[in-house]
Design a protein around this motif. Sequence first.
Motif, PDB file in Angstrom:
ATOM      1  N   CYS A  92     -22.164 -13.427 -55.221  1.00 51.28           N
ATOM      2  CA  CYS A  92     -23.244 -12.460 -55.418  1.00 51.28           C
ATOM      3  C   CYS A  92     -24.179 -13.019 -56.488  1.00 51.28           C
ATOM      4  CB  CYS A  92     -22.724 -11.084 -55.838  1.00 51.28           C
ATOM      5  SG  CYS A  92     -24.106  -9.959 -56.163  1.00 51.28           S
ATOM      6  N   ARG A 138     -17.444 -12.504 -54.650  1.00 57.37           N
ATOM      7  CA  ARG A 138     -17.026 -11.252 -54.033  1.00 57.37           C
ATOM      8  C   ARG A 138     -16.218 -11.539 -52.782  1.00 57.37           C
ATOM      9  NH1 ARG A 138     -17.448  -9.126 -58.318  1.00 57.37           N
ATOM     10  NH2 ARG A 138     -19.429  -8.398 -59.169  1.00 57.37           N
ATOM     11  N   CYS A 162     -22.831  -4.199 -57.063  1.00 57.30           N
ATOM     12  CA  CYS A 162     -24.270  -3.933 -57.173  1.00 57.30           C
ATOM     13  C   CYS A 162     -24.939  -3.596 -55.854  1.00 57.30           C
ATOM     14  CB  CYS A 162     -24.974  -5.117 -57.829  1.00 57.30           C
ATOM     15  SG  CYS A 162     -25.161  -6.518 -56.691  1.00 57.30           S
TER      16      CYS A 162
HETATM   17 ZN   LIG Z   1     -23.385  -7.941 -57.051  1.00 54.87          ZN
END
Ligand SMILES: [Zn+2]
Lengths: 226, 120
Positions: free
Chosen positions: B72, B79, B92
């Motif tokens: 990310c 991730r 996010c």
């Molecule tokens: Zn993120």
Amino acid sequence: MSMTPRVLEIRRQVLSKNDEIARGLRDRLRAHGIFTLNLVSSPGSGKTRLLEETLRRLVARGICVHALVGDLATDNDAQRLARSGAPVRQILTQGRCHLEAAMIAQHLDGWDLDACDVLCIENVGNLVCPSSYDLGEDVRVALLSVTEGEDKPLKYPAIFNSSDVAVITKTDLAEACDTDMRALHDNLQAIRPGMRVFETSSRTGAGLEAWVDYLVEQWRAREVPR
Amino acid sequence: MHELSIAHSLVELAQQHLPPEATRVVAVDVRIGALAGVVGDALEFCYAIATEGTRLQGSILRVHDVPGAWHCVVCDAERTLDATFVLRCQVCGAPAGDLLAGRELELTSIEYDTAEDAPR
Ligand SMILES: [Zn+2]
Ligand SMILES: Nc1nc2c(ncn2[C@@H]2O[C@H](COP(=O)(O)OP(=O)(O)OP(=O)(O)O)[C@@H](O)[C@H]2O)c(=O)[nH]1
Ligand SMILES: [Mg+2]
């Protein structure tokens, strides 16, 4: 005298043979200036119908398009596509549920590839198997009809994630099927963020010009060989 | 079935790499990515069929699952894809970029005996 089995480290892609053939094929097609599409979807999502409309429009725009169509047992789809006037060949898969790169390479023999601009490949109707097999295409196109349910991308993430473009087909039936178009788009974007998505109806013609414009744009933008 | 043709490709590839001195193959290891489109259980089932009459007959297939993963850029962190298959950062919400892992369909190793290994 303990028995210690030996371990040989390999690290090779299981489908490396197909991958190699596909790489060679991609180079070959590009060297001829051909832009290649691989259409995948569940059975009956409208691949042949979309291709009929696409071939007709490309021919009308003066673009030389060829088509290869995979089918388990019949040549019905090839016959339908041939009506567009474009050269079409059937690939009988003899029960195999997907096309492989070697089958594509074999079926190009005798075609004047220098004259060809766009090659459309209709894969076997199947949302699972074709995802593992690179056919040397420039763009993998996943079709999804509005009658199949909005959650199709979530149920078959491998094929939608490995596709570059999606075409939502049969939009003329969306109202009758209570299709939640927003959810359909959201699900495609969840599985393949940034994916380019088209909406078409081969019945009414809606969205077809935009789809064909995209193909022509991609064909023009391809790397022109020296 | 899809997994059957993959099992045949796997057996062919493994046989190419199998050393001539191997007398018995114990196990074959494969890594399957979450987005490879291959079901481990189905592949194991098809493996038994595909190995019949080959030098791999009687060996077992060990499937190692590889989760989908990406970096990310917003969080500057790695991730991992969860069971929802939604390619969005769980922290996010940013859409995932290119996958770092998850598309593997890889033969990683072969475990085998040789005549020297056999009990005397
Ligand atoms: Zn993120
Ligand atoms: N109403 C409507 N029907 C469509 C549309 N596109 C395709 N169909 C119909 O859907 C059925 C299946 O279409 P095909 O084009 O044969 O689907 P396919 O994906 O090629 O099918 P397979 O090759 O068997 O996987 C046919 O009866 C088509 O006439 C569309 O845009 N609107
Ligand atoms: Mg068809």
